[in-house]
Design an enzyme around this catalytic site. Structure first.
Site, PDB file in Angstrom:
ATOM      1  N   VAL A 125      -5.794   1.067   9.334  1.00  0.00           N
ATOM      2  CA  VAL A 125      -6.082  -0.362   9.464  1.00  0.00           C
ATOM      3  C   VAL A 125      -6.599  -0.685  10.864  1.00  0.00           C
ATOM      4  CG1 VAL A 125      -5.072  -2.677   9.430  1.00  0.00           C
ATOM      5  CG2 VAL A 125      -4.464  -1.021   7.648  1.00  0.00           C
ATOM      6  N   CYS A 161      -0.833  -6.859   1.759  1.00  0.00           N
ATOM      7  CA  CYS A 161      -2.131  -6.666   1.113  1.00  0.00           C
ATOM      8  C   CYS A 161      -2.165  -7.202  -0.325  1.00  0.00           C
ATOM      9  CB  CYS A 161      -2.514  -5.185   1.135  1.00  0.00           C
ATOM     10  SG  CYS A 161      -1.172  -4.073   0.662  1.00  0.00           S
ATOM     11  N   HIS A 221      -6.454  -2.132  -4.451  1.00  0.00           N
ATOM     12  CA  HIS A 221      -5.316  -2.565  -5.265  1.00  0.00           C
ATOM     13  C   HIS A 221      -5.834  -3.417  -6.424  1.00  0.00           C
ATOM     14  CE1 HIS A 221      -2.729  -0.965  -2.326  1.00  0.00           C
ATOM     15  NE2 HIS A 221      -2.168  -2.049  -1.835  1.00  0.00           N
TER      16      HIS A 221
END
Lengths: 346, 346
Positions: free
Chosen positions: A15, A129, A249
């Protein structure tokens, strides 16, 4: 134009690296970028945007003169150093869960609740997230129709568990025939007592369990959604599952709205009016979001929008986003952009 | 002891082969087993239980003298040949969707609705794999507490799409770096217009779409559940998703029961009292069902049982089973066992 001194804590992580990429790509007006990590990584040279950056050890003094500090090195580092950064005048944008549920700390998705930044005390939290992509998609639904209830089942990628989890998925994926006995050390998490192969599997555990049988990841989605929407009356429940997907995701979401007589088309139109969203929803051409094609994309992709056959106010949708970008690095940079916009307007 | 003449149509397929295995393993009292398939496969010799079986071409006359005929060769073959078999006195147990919603045809899971077999007209339908494992787990809940609403999101294995889909997953899984451009021809289904890689992906399409935006697989779960439970008042909605898992369907299920004050422990105890179910539910030891470990197992595995934090009658659970066994071959053989048990009792 005003320019800013930036620090990135956890710059060697997935990240952290993407925060630097996004700052460069989006032409964030930085005067300097200081890359911070543990002493172990100090001296490492990183290349980004055609420039070289040398990693320094993160210490309290590192933040002197820093305007915006991005933290993405784990909760304990944030707990230790974020207050030090704030004390030295930096505004901290923290990507860990350390301060998210702190009543004093705004939890912000710029498309959803930018107003929460008003009157911040130097520390701003970036949501989980899985939460971010869901609230981006549902914000316009809440605005236009109201939301009574959300039930979400997630399909989460291994990159959320770190770079070693990606390597483990890659290695196990090549060992098809021994799939049920493949060695595992990274999932559900490296620190877990027991590990299970992720290739050719689905693991219904992300983070640790509480006494009620929910995982922390599930509580993050449930609590953060209420905080970001500033509405404790919304019922939210989550089941979080790890999949053999690298990045991206996906979420199967059921929503009960607060208005009668709404069609799937109206529901879809409300979502599409919102920034940061791409509707991919054409069954006739098999068009729907898939995580494999969301990797490295900034947007939140929404499809499979349809009305519940048995509940007049129920709707289903499928939401996919890159968990490292909109789910983390991009959202953090967008928070900083929102802050400097507010700053310049004042 | 009475013995029976058996026929298996689609004996070269994954489910057909497993029907033969289960007949042998469970010592089904057969006198003969006739393996039937298309003319292309006629003459092929198959080994099972230490015996050799030669495939014959399936024709109307094949069923003369057959007591029980298992069909698992696709809907159009069942539509053509199942009535021919029934006409010749065979009882057909059909694993396709051809007759499932026919009001004259019982749709049976022996642990759930064996009574539906009474007065059958020679044709019995085996439900969809995803439906079977869900109703096995929820049947005791319906009995003890009543069910108002079910919302299910599935995590389905590729073996449900056939042997070539498994080979495609295996091949793509070895090509990690080219994952988003890997060649695909099998999923969402071989006959689909567009194909997507399944390795490192999640495809929210199983079977074809209808005008409302639901897939046939989703309608199967919704309609079959109501038929098996013989209760049209239960609200059921499904989102069906294909995963890079070889065998073993998983389901994230939300259930609203019809009774107040029930704890997760009571909910769990009710499920565990039922046959064919193994509870794997101990968060403290990271014990929960996973598809990788359900492969080749007969049972339905249930875990992650917990109460909804925002709905006093809401519960969540995670259900996993081998889609080729309890989802197909085993359930079909159990139907035949139930039939001969009834036959002998009469």
């Amino acid at each position: 134009m005003q320019t800013y001194n930036i620090a990135i804590v956890g710059a060697t992580g997935a990240v952290g690296a993407k925060i630097l990429d996004k700052l460069i790509e989006r032409k964030f007006p930085f005067r300097s970028v200081k890359l911070l990590a543990s002493s172990r990584s100090a001296g490492t040279v990183i290349q980004a945007g055609g420039r070289l950056f040398t990693i320094e050890e993160a210490k309290p003094e590192s933040f002197t003169g820093v305007d915006y500090a991005f933290f993405s090195a784990g909760g304990s580092i944030s707990e230790e150093l974020a207050p030090e950064a704030v004390r030295r005048g930096a505004v901290v944008i923290d990507n860990t869960s350390a301060f998210r549920m702190d009543a004093e700390v705004p939890l912000v998705v710029p498309e959803v609740n930018p107003e929460a930044l008003n009157g911040h005390k130097g520390l701003i939290a970036n949501p989980n997230c899985s939460t971010i992509q869901m609230v981006v998609a549902l914000k316009p639904i809440k605005e236009v129709f109201g939301i009574k209830k959300i039930i979400v089942s997630t399909y989460q990628a291994v990159s959320g568990a770190g770079a070693d989890a990606i390597l483990e998925l890659k290695s196990q994926s090549g060992q098809f025939d021994s799939r049920s006995t493949n060695q595992a050390s990274q999932l559900p998490s490296a620190s877990a007592e027991r590990h299970y192969p992720i290739a050719f599997n689905a693991i219904p555990q992300i983070d640790v369990f509480d006494d009620m049988g929910y995982t922390k990841e599930e509580w993050k989605m449930m609590n953060e959604t209420k905080k970001i929407f500033n509405d404790k009356s919304i019922a939210v429940s989550a089941t979080c599952v790890r999949l053999p997907v690298v990045t991206g995701h996906s979420e199967s979401v059921y929503v009960e709205i607060d208005k009668d007589g709404i069609s799937a088309e109206q529901f879809s139109r409300a979502i599409s009016s919102s920034p940061g969203i791409v509707i991919q929803d054409d069954p006739a051409t098999q068009t729907y979001p898939m995580p494999l094609f969301a990797e490295n994309r900034d947007e939140v992709f929404v499809g499979r929008i349809r009305k519940d056959p048995d509940h007049p106010r129920g709707f289903h949708l499928w939401i996919v986003a890159d968990n490292l970008l909109k789910g983390a690095a991009l959202n953090s940079v967008q928070i900083a952009e929102e802050l400097i916009k507010n700053h310049e307007e004042h």
